[in-house]
Design a protein around this motif. Sequence first.
Motif, PDB file in Angstrom:
ATOM      1  N   LYS A 260      10.241  32.179  -8.842  1.00 39.78           N
ATOM      2  CA  LYS A 260       8.994  33.021  -9.106  1.00 39.78           C
ATOM      3  C   LYS A 260       8.699  32.742 -10.520  1.00 39.78           C
ATOM      4  N   GLY A 261       7.189  32.682 -10.469  1.00 35.61           N
ATOM      5  CA  GLY A 261       6.589  32.561 -11.864  1.00 35.61           C
ATOM      6  C   GLY A 261       5.259  32.014 -11.630  1.00 35.61           C
ATOM      7  N   GLU A 262       4.200  32.577 -12.740  1.00 38.17           N
ATOM      8  CA  GLU A 262       2.845  32.037 -12.425  1.00 38.17           C
ATOM      9  C   GLU A 262       2.618  30.636 -12.482  1.00 38.17           C
ATOM     10  N   LEU A 263       1.534  30.248 -12.268  1.00 39.52           N
ATOM     11  CA  LEU A 263       1.181  28.682 -12.376  1.00 39.52           C
ATOM     12  C   LEU A 263       1.303  28.277 -13.747  1.00 39.52           C
ATOM     13  N   GLY A 264       2.113  27.038 -13.713  1.00 33.91           N
ATOM     14  CA  GLY A 264       2.605  26.488 -14.881  1.00 33.91           C
ATOM     15  C   GLY A 264       3.661  26.860 -15.735  1.00 33.91           C
ATOM     16  N   ALA A 265       4.486  27.973 -15.118  1.00 29.96           N
ATOM     17  CA  ALA A 265       5.752  28.385 -15.711  1.00 29.96           C
ATOM     18  C   ALA A 265       6.857  27.556 -15.804  1.00 29.96           C
ATOM     19  N   GLY A 266       6.938  26.528 -15.022  1.00 28.39           N
ATOM     20  CA  GLY A 266       8.151  25.491 -14.976  1.00 28.39           C
ATOM     21  C   GLY A 266       8.863  25.614 -13.728  1.00 28.39           C
ATOM     22  N   LYS A 267       8.319  26.152 -12.615  1.00 30.04           N
ATOM     23  CA  LYS A 267       9.296  26.061 -11.439  1.00 30.04           C
ATOM     24  C   LYS A 267       9.719  24.664 -10.908  1.00 30.04           C
ATOM     25  N   SER A 268       8.814  23.885 -10.900  1.00 31.68           N
ATOM     26  CA  SER A 268       8.983  22.480 -10.503  1.00 31.68           C
ATOM     27  C   SER A 268       9.946  21.802 -11.477  1.00 31.68           C
ATOM     28  N   VAL A 269       9.663  22.363 -12.690  1.00 32.39           N
ATOM     29  CA  VAL A 269      10.773  21.530 -13.940  1.00 32.39           C
ATOM     30  C   VAL A 269      12.208  21.908 -13.720  1.00 32.39           C
ATOM     31  N   PHE A 270      12.169  23.096 -13.401  1.00 28.66           N
ATOM     32  CA  PHE A 270      13.700  23.659 -13.010  1.00 28.66           C
ATOM     33  C   PHE A 270      14.291  23.150 -11.647  1.00 28.66           C
TER      34      PHE A 270
END
Length: 141
Positions: free
Chosen positions: A33-43
Motif C-alpha cells: 500500500k502507498g500512494e502513486l510514486g511511493a515505491g511499491k514497484s521498487v520494493f
Amino acid sequence: MKKVFMSVSEKETKEIASEFSKKLKKNDIIALKGELGAGKSVFVKGVCRGLGIDENRVKSPTFTLLNVYENDETVYHMDLYRISDLDELYYLGFEEFSNSGGITLIEWADKIYEILPENTICITIEIINHDKRKIIIEKGE
C-alpha cells in the motif's frame, strides 16, 4: 509483528526488500500500500532480487494486472491500480494464488484488503520527501 524502516534511496528500498524476502515462505501474500510514486514497484524488484529473480525482468503489471516470475520460486506480481471491480480479480483466479506454492505480491492491495487472508503481510510505504520513505511491515495473524 510490526517493523519500521527508513529508506533514503531506491537502492536502499531494494536492499530492505531483498532482506525481507529471505523470511518469505511458499503461499505468502504480501499486500503493498502507498500512494502513486511511493515505491511499491521498487520494493517488489528488491523482493524478486532477494529470491534470485533478475530485477530487470520485473515490470509493474499496471495494464495486464498480473506478471509471473519464475526461478527457484514462483512470484505472482499483481497491480490493481486499474481494477474496477472484484470480478476482474476472480477472473484472474486470485483465490488460487494463496495455495499455489508461490509468493504473491499485490500493489494497490488496499482496493481488496477486505478479501485478503488474515495472515497477509502488509507493507505500507509512506512518502516523507522526494527521496525519503517510511516502510512499515506488519504481519497479520
